[in-house]
Design a protein around this motif. Structure first.
Motif, PDB file in Angstrom:
ATOM      1  N   ARG A 318     -37.563  15.123  92.764  1.00  0.00           N
ATOM      2  CA  ARG A 318     -36.947  16.344  93.281  1.00  0.00           C
ATOM      3  C   ARG A 318     -37.035  17.467  92.246  1.00  0.00           C
ATOM      4  O   ARG A 318     -37.318  18.621  92.571  1.00  0.00           O
ATOM      5  CB  ARG A 318     -35.492  16.061  93.665  1.00  0.00           C
ATOM      6  N   SER A 319     -36.779  17.132  90.978  1.00  0.00           N
ATOM      7  CA  SER A 319     -36.812  18.168  89.944  1.00  0.00           C
ATOM      8  C   SER A 319     -38.228  18.687  89.717  1.00  0.00           C
ATOM      9  O   SER A 319     -38.430  19.887  89.513  1.00  0.00           O
ATOM     10  CB  SER A 319     -36.234  17.625  88.624  1.00  0.00           C
ATOM     11  N   THR A 320     -39.219  17.791  89.764  1.00  0.00           N
ATOM     12  CA  THR A 320     -40.602  18.239  89.604  1.00  0.00           C
ATOM     13  C   THR A 320     -41.020  19.133  90.765  1.00  0.00           C
ATOM     14  O   THR A 320     -41.703  20.144  90.582  1.00  0.00           O
ATOM     15  CB  THR A 320     -41.547  17.032  89.500  1.00  0.00           C
ATOM     16  N   ALA A 321     -40.594  18.746  91.986  1.00  0.00           N
ATOM     17  CA  ALA A 321     -40.923  19.567  93.152  1.00  0.00           C
ATOM     18  C   ALA A 321     -40.354  20.974  93.006  1.00  0.00           C
ATOM     19  O   ALA A 321     -41.023  21.968  93.323  1.00  0.00           O
ATOM     20  CB  ALA A 321     -40.398  18.896  94.423  1.00  0.00           C
ATOM     21  N   ARG A 322     -39.110  21.070  92.516  1.00  0.00           N
ATOM     22  CA  ARG A 322     -38.520  22.391  92.295  1.00  0.00           C
ATOM     23  C   ARG A 322     -39.309  23.170  91.246  1.00  0.00           C
ATOM     24  O   ARG A 322     -39.548  24.369  91.380  1.00  0.00           O
ATOM     25  CB  ARG A 322     -37.063  22.259  91.872  1.00  0.00           C
ATOM     26  N   TYR A 323     -39.715  22.464  90.196  1.00  0.00           N
ATOM     27  CA  TYR A 323     -40.435  23.098  89.095  1.00  0.00           C
ATOM     28  C   TYR A 323     -41.757  23.707  89.560  1.00  0.00           C
ATOM     29  O   TYR A 323     -42.143  24.798  89.121  1.00  0.00           O
ATOM     30  CB  TYR A 323     -40.689  22.068  87.994  1.00  0.00           C
ATOM     31  N   VAL A 324     -42.458  23.012  90.462  1.00  0.00           N
ATOM     32  CA  VAL A 324     -43.760  23.511  90.919  1.00  0.00           C
ATOM     33  C   VAL A 324     -43.649  24.289  92.225  1.00  0.00           C
ATOM     34  O   VAL A 324     -44.663  24.686  92.805  1.00  0.00           O
ATOM     35  CB  VAL A 324     -44.772  22.354  91.073  1.00  0.00           C
ATOM     36  N   ILE A 326     -42.221  23.337  95.270  1.00  0.00           N
ATOM     37  CA  ILE A 326     -42.445  22.569  96.493  1.00  0.00           C
ATOM     38  C   ILE A 326     -41.096  22.300  97.147  1.00  0.00           C
ATOM     39  O   ILE A 326     -40.169  21.815  96.489  1.00  0.00           O
ATOM     40  CB  ILE A 326     -43.158  21.231  96.189  1.00  0.00           C
ATOM     41  N   ASP A 327     -40.966  22.578  98.442  1.00  0.00           N
ATOM     42  CA  ASP A 327     -39.692  22.333  99.117  1.00  0.00           C
ATOM     43  C   ASP A 327     -39.744  21.181 100.114  1.00  0.00           C
ATOM     44  O   ASP A 327     -38.718  20.774 100.640  1.00  0.00           O
ATOM     45  CB  ASP A 327     -39.188  23.594  99.820  1.00  0.00           C
ATOM     46  N   ASN A 328     -40.929  20.644 100.385  1.00  0.00           N
ATOM     47  CA  ASN A 328     -41.049  19.503 101.307  1.00  0.00           C
ATOM     48  C   ASN A 328     -42.015  18.487 100.717  1.00  0.00           C
ATOM     49  O   ASN A 328     -43.234  18.592 100.875  1.00  0.00           O
ATOM     50  CB  ASN A 328     -41.531  19.962 102.682  1.00  0.00           C
TER      51      ASN A 328
END
Length: 487
Positions: A318-324, A326-328
């Motif tokens: 989840r944290s990596t997705a936020r960093y790059v 990405i929301d889904n």
């Protein structure tokens, strides 16, 4: 609430009632490092039992403080003196410990399982241990079963090792330094893939519940609260979810048969190949390398969930997705884009004086285990007199991050150092095969590339001969002969 803090406990007895714990504002827990209990992963503290005790501290409304030790003896000693409220360490308490401590079961079970080196006489029944020397961790779950076995089997002797972990025992069995050992079935399942010369033998016990230990002097209120929490987590599905996170994909790092891989190249990859290509072009990557990462992570399944809770085709946290951005994570296009961004970030952080292809292998290792642990391994490599700029050298030191004598000398501590080694080697294999299957994407097709033999067909017919009829690497040939696993 502050969680995951590793501190030294003070030398005074801990409060013994829930009311007193809340008044102090701290839940004191003593634990050991184990993949099933507690360890520092690439994204912070994790572990099945750690996740549970976090929830207990939250339910109490207090801070969680951990003291991390390296053996069972220290946990037991601290609890005997009431210097902690809970001890967790993958305990399967027998009669002796149940008389000595209060217990709270965690929903896991384990067996005391015999393992042996593939070159020694198999141990498929307890009788096969007669006349053998058995190795195990001192004061572990296996001492009582071994004592019981002595009543029915003559001439059984065991050596308890006070300074070794289960991983270190398995390593010695794998090398042949130790012929026979007894380990926890859970730790074996989590680590077996890294030790190909370790064979699983007979189980010495029926499955036994894993439990937390609480000092006998406590009034029982903490035990009752913890038991109620476990019942609630069982009812709402949280326990099942945690078991799936940590133990539901134990074959994820196995060597996947070439036939299975080719099947997915034909049946899954076409759905995502255009996305891999366009995303790789955008980030100046080889799409086949990006696809190989995706296959290693999820077998190209957008809805996949890993043992550590990351998800999606590229297994983003989840944290990596936020960093790059990405929301889904379950959207294949977003997941591939996020994975490409994160991999490019890792590769840019690798020192520029490390040449390719080693720079890519280091980036893959960092993608898996975290940059901090990779740097620890590189420092150990340099201290050992080897080259920290060479993957071939560093991959020999990464596994040491799982060994007490080494990880205590590093900045970031314990890591499952065997995992990034297998991870990188698997991706290299998939990448080589994809380059063989899709050679036209190379400006210098077949130039300075390893010779990859044709893959066997799915219908079992003989593969066609390669153009130059040269044999492939022995390890790849062995892989081609393996039966595909169940996915």
């Amino acid at each position: 609430m502050l969680v995951g803090t590793v501190v030294l406990l003070t030398g005074c007895s801990r409060p013994s009632t829930v009311t007193e714990i809340r008044q102090e504002g701290v839940l004191h827990v003593i634990t050991r490092r184990s993949p099933s209990v507690y360890f520092e992963g690439p994204h912070g503290a994790t572990g099945f039992e750690y996740e549970l005790v976090q929830r207990l501290a939250k339910r109490l409304g207090v801070e969680l403080r951990l003291r991390v030790v390296d053996d069972y003896d220290k946990i037991v000693s601290v609890l005997d003196n009431s210097y902690a409220h809970i001890g967790m360490g993958g305990f399967a308490p027998g009669p002796e410990r149940k008389d000595r401590f209060q217990t709270v079961t965690t929903s896991l079970t384990l067996t005391s399982t015999v393992v042996y080196n593939r070159d020694v006489k198999p141990v498929r029944a307890p009788e096969a241990l007669s006349g053998r020397v058995v190795h195990t961790v001192e004061n572990s779950n296996h001492i009582e079963p071994l004592k019981e076995l002595r009543h029915t089997q003559d001439n059984i002797r065991w050596i308890p090792h006070p300074r070794l972990t289960t991983v270190e025992i398995l390593k010695r069995v794998n090398t042949g330094e130790v012929g026979v050992a007894v380990v926890d079935s859970t730790d074996l399942a989590l680590n077996h893939v890294y030790f190909p010369d370790v064979k699983k033998g007979v189980a010495l016990t029926e499955p036994r519940p894993v439990a937390w230990l609480l000092p006998r002097q406590q009034d029982g209120s903490l035990r009752k609260l913890a038991e109620q929490m476990m019942r609630d987590l069982q009812s709402d599905g949280t326990l099942a979810h945690l078991r799936e996170r940590f133990f539901g994909h134990l074959d994820r790092l196995d060597y996947v048969g070439a036939r299975t891989f080719l099947y997915h190249v034909r049946n899954r990859l076409p759905r995502y190949q255009a996305i891999f290509r366009s995303t790789a072009d955008h980030y100046d990557l080889d799409w086949r390398l990006l696809a190989a990462i995706g296959y290693q992570e999820s077998h190209w399944r957008p809805n996949a969930v890993s043992p550590t809770g990351v998800r999606g085709l590229m297994m983003l946290t989840r944290s990596t997705a936020r960093y790059v951005g990405i929301d889904n994570r379950r959207n294949a296009e977003q997941s591939i884009d996020g994975g490409a961004q994160y991999f490019r970030t890792m590769r840019r952080r690798i020192p520029e004086d490390i040449p390719e292809p080693d720079r890519t292998w280091f980036a893959l290792a960092a993608y898996n285990v975290g940059m901090g642990h990779l740097e620890d391994a590189r420092k150990l490599t340099q201290r050992g007199g080897d080259d920290p700029h060479r993957w071939a050298d560093v991959k020999e030191y990464l596994p040491r991050l799982a060994e007490k004598q080494w990880y205590t000398k590093t900045e970031h501590g314990y890591a499952r150092g065997y995992e990034p080694v297998v991870y990188v080697q698997n991706i290299r294999r998939y990448y080589d095969v994809l380059r063989w299957l899709r050679p036209n994407d190379d400006e210098s097709t077949h130039r300075n590339q390893p010779v990859i033999p044709p893959l066997p067909s799915l219908d079992g017919s003989a593969p066609p001969q390669s153009a130059d009829n040269r044999p492939g690497p022995p390890r790849l040939n062995r892989m081609l002969g393996e039966a595909p696993p169940t996915l």
